[in-house]
Design a protein around this motif. Structure first.
Motif, short mmCIF file in Angstrom:
data_model
loop_
_atom_site.label_atom_id
_atom_site.label_comp_id
_atom_site.label_asym_id
_atom_site.label_seq_id
_atom_site.Cartn_x
_atom_site.Cartn_y
_atom_site.Cartn_z
N MET A 9 -8.88 -7.16 -10.50
CA MET A 9 -8.75 -5.70 -10.39
C MET A 9 -7.33 -5.25 -10.76
SD MET A 9 -10.83 -5.22 -6.81
CE MET A 9 -10.50 -3.49 -6.52
N TRP B 74 -2.68 0.46 -4.38
CA TRP B 74 -3.30 0.91 -3.12
C TRP B 74 -4.81 0.65 -3.11
CZ3 TRP B 74 -7.10 4.61 -3.05
CH2 TRP B 74 -7.19 5.46 -4.15
N VAL B 75 -5.44 0.68 -4.30
CA VAL B 75 -6.88 0.38 -4.39
C VAL B 75 -7.11 -1.09 -4.04
CG1 VAL B 75 -8.88 0.23 -5.97
CG2 VAL B 75 -7.30 2.16 -6.15
N ILE B 76 -6.21 -1.96 -4.51
CA ILE B 76 -6.31 -3.40 -4.23
C ILE B 76 -6.18 -3.63 -2.72
CG2 ILE B 76 -5.41 -5.69 -4.87
CD1 ILE B 76 -6.22 -3.83 -7.30
N ALA C 223 0.81 -1.22 0.00
CA ALA C 223 0.00 0.00 0.00
C ALA C 223 0.84 1.26 0.00
CB ALA C 223 -0.92 0.00 1.22
N VAL D 260 -6.74 -1.50 -0.17
CA VAL D 260 -7.91 -1.00 0.56
C VAL D 260 -9.10 -1.96 0.35
CG1 VAL D 260 -9.59 0.90 0.70
CG2 VAL D 260 -7.15 1.41 0.51
N SER D 261 -9.29 -2.40 -0.90
CA SER D 261 -10.39 -3.33 -1.21
C SER D 261 -10.22 -4.64 -0.44
CB SER D 261 -10.45 -3.64 -2.70
OG SER D 261 -10.50 -2.45 -3.44
N TRP E 239 -8.20 -4.96 -14.85
CA TRP E 239 -8.72 -3.58 -14.81
C TRP E 239 -7.62 -2.58 -14.55
CZ3 TRP E 239 -12.93 -5.84 -11.15
CH2 TRP E 239 -13.85 -6.58 -11.92
N LEU F 181 -6.05 -1.50 -11.96
CA LEU F 181 -6.22 -0.52 -10.88
C LEU F 181 -4.92 -0.42 -10.08
CD1 LEU F 181 -9.82 -1.51 -9.72
CD2 LEU F 181 -9.17 0.49 -11.05
N PRO F 182 -4.62 0.76 -9.50
CA PRO F 182 -3.37 0.91 -8.75
C PRO F 182 -3.34 0.01 -7.50
CG PRO F 182 -4.71 2.90 -8.59
CD PRO F 182 -5.38 2.01 -9.59
#
Length: 397
Positions: free
Chosen positions: A372, A381-383, A276, A385-386, A376, A378-379
C-alpha cells in the motif's frame, strides 16, 4: 522610524508562525515530503528565498546530523527574521505533532496496552514503514560496492555488539574511511550564499553543542538525577542521527528500553502513532517523554532531542560555503551515510522485526501494508489506520 523596525519584526514572526503551523498540521509523509511542501510554500508561493539558497539549505541539513526537514524549516526562519525567526518557524512546524503525541501518550498511560490487537497492528506498520524508508535511502546512499561494504560493516557491528557506543564508533570509523576512500569528490557549486548569522554566534552554538554532548554523561553520573539522565539520553540520540529521522528509532530504543524506562510494546506503539501524525518524526520524543514522566517529561524530551539540530544549523550556516567545497569532508559524509543504512537494517531486524513478526499472518499484514505504501503510494495515515484495523481483526483469527 524606530517603531517600525520592531513592528516589522513582530509582523514577520507572526507570519512565519502562521505559515509554519499550517505546514505542521498538513505535512504528512516524512522528511522528503516535508522538503517538497517547504519548497512549494516558501520558494514558489511566497518567494522568501530563491532556488539556489533553498538547495544550499537542504544540502546543509543533509550534511549535518539531525532531522533534515526541521533544520531546513529553522534555516528558512533564520534567513527571514534572524534567530527568533528560526525558533518561531521550529515551534510552528513541530507544535501540532507534539501536542497530538503527548495526548496519545496520556491516553495510553495506565492502560494495559501490551495485548491490544490494534497495538500489534501498529508494530507491523513500523515494519512496513521502516522497510520502505531503508529501500528508498539505500538506493541513494549505497549505489556502489564500496558503500554497500560500509553498510554491511555497520550492520554486522551494530547487530553483534549492541550498545550506543557501538553506533558512535561505527559512525566515526565510517567517517574516517570515507575520508580516505572518497576524497576525490567533485564539487560542482561555486557560488556563495549569505546567511544572517555572525561567526561569533555560530562559534558559541557549536561550542555549546559539543560541551553538552560530552558534559551531560558526566553530569548524569555525578548527580544521579533522573531528569539529567533523561535529558542526556534524548540529547545524545538527537546528536547522532545521520541520514534522517528513522535513525533516531534504534538510538532511542537502545537508550530507553534496556534501562526499563519504557516497555518495548509502549515504544513501538508510539512509533506507529508517530507515523500517523504530520510533522517531523523526531516528535516521537514527545510521546516517549510523556510515557516516562507525564507531559512535563514530553516537553523536556522534545527540547532535548531537537536542541542539537538547532545548535548545529545555527553553528554551521556561516561556515557552510567552505565546508561543502572540501571534497574530503564530502567523502567522510558519504561514508557515514552508507553506514547509516547498515545501522537502520540492524534496527529493522532487532527490535522491530523480532517483536512484531511473530506468525505468518503478521508477515502477510506487513506485506499488504508495504505494498500500500510502496506501490499504491497511499498516504502514511491510511497505512496506520489499516494496520490498527488489521491488528484488531487478527485477534479473531
Amino acid at each position: 522610524m524606530n517603531h517600525s523596525k520592531p513592528a516589522n519584526r513582530i509582523k514577520s514572526l507572526v507570519e512565519i508562525f502562521l505559515v509554519s503551523i499550517r505546514l505542521g498540521f498538513t505535512s504528512f509523509g516524512g522528511p522528503t515530503a516535508h522538503l517538497g511542501y517547504f519548497h512549494e510554500e516558501y520558494v514558489r508561493r511566497r518567494k522568501w528565498m530563491d532556488e539556489k539558497s533553498y538547495a544550499d539549505l537542504v544540502a546543509l541539513s543533509q550534511f549535518l546530523p539531525g532531522p533534515a526537514s526541521s533544520q531546513v524549516g529553522i534555516g528558512i526562519g533564520v534567513m527571514r527574521a534572524g534567530v527568533l525567526g528560526g525558533i518561531t518557524s521550529f515551534i510552528g512546524f513541530t507544535l501540532p505533532s507534539v501536542i497530538a503525541l503527548i495526548l496519545f501518550a496520556l491516553l495510553l498511560t495506565g492502560t494495559d496496552i501490551g495485548d491490544a490487537g490494534w497495538i500489534h497492528g501498529l508494530k507491523i506498520v513500523a515494519v512496513a514503514v521502516v522497510a520502505h524508508a531503508i529501500i528508498g535511502m539505500a538506493k541513494n546512499l549505497t549505489p556502489d560496492l564500496k558503500r554497500k561494504a560500509f553498510a554491511l560493516f555497520a550492520l554486522l557491528g551494530t547487530l553483534l555488539w549492541q550498545s550506543a557506543f557501538t553506533q558512535v564508533g561505527v559512525i566515526l570509523i565510517a567517517a574516517f574511511f570515507g575520508f580516505l576512500l572518497f576524497k576525490k569528490q567533485d564539487v560542482v557549486e561555486e557560488t556563495k550564499s549569505s546567511f544572517p548569522i555572525t561567526k561569533r554566534v555560530s562559534v558559541i552554538c557549536l561550542t555549546l553543542f559539543f560541551a553538552l554532548l560530552f558534559l551531560l554523561p558526566v553530569l548524569r553520573e555525578i548527580t544521579g538525577s533522573y531528569w539529567v539522565a533523561m535529558f542526556d539520553s534524548f540529547y545524545r540520540s538527537g546528536s547522532l542521527v545521520f541520514g534522517g529521522g528513522h535513525v533516531v528509532l534504534p538510538l532511542l530504543e537502545q537508550e530507553l528500553v534496556p534501562a526499563g524506562w519504557i516497555s518495548e510494546e509502549a515504544f513501538l506503539a508510539g512509533y506507529g502513532a508517530t507515523q500517523a501524525v504530520p510533522g517531523p518524526l523526531f516528535t516521537f520524543a514527545a510521546y516517549l517523554g510523556t510515557v516516562m514522566k507525564g507531559w512535563q517529561g514530553g516537553l523536556v524530551a522534545t527540547f532535548a532531542v531537537f536542541l542539537p539540530a538547532f545548535l548545529l544549523i545555527l553553528g554551521a550556516l556561516p561556515f557552510w560555503d567552505s565546508l561543502r567545497k572540501n571534497p574530503k569532508i564530502k567523502g567522510a559524509i558519504m561514508g557515514v551515510n552508507a553506514a547509516v543504512i547498515g545501522i537502520l537494517i540492524s534496527a529493522f531486524y532487532f527490535p522491530i522485526w523480532t517483536s512484531s513478526i511473530l506468525a505468518p499472518v503478521d508477515f502477510a499484514l506487513a506485506a499488504i501494508l508495504f505494498s500500500m505504501l510502496a506501490y499504491w503510494k497511499l498516504p502514511p495515515w491510511v497505512i496506520v489506520v489499516s494496520g490498527a484495523i488489521g491488528g484488531s481483526l487478527m485477534t479473531f483469527i
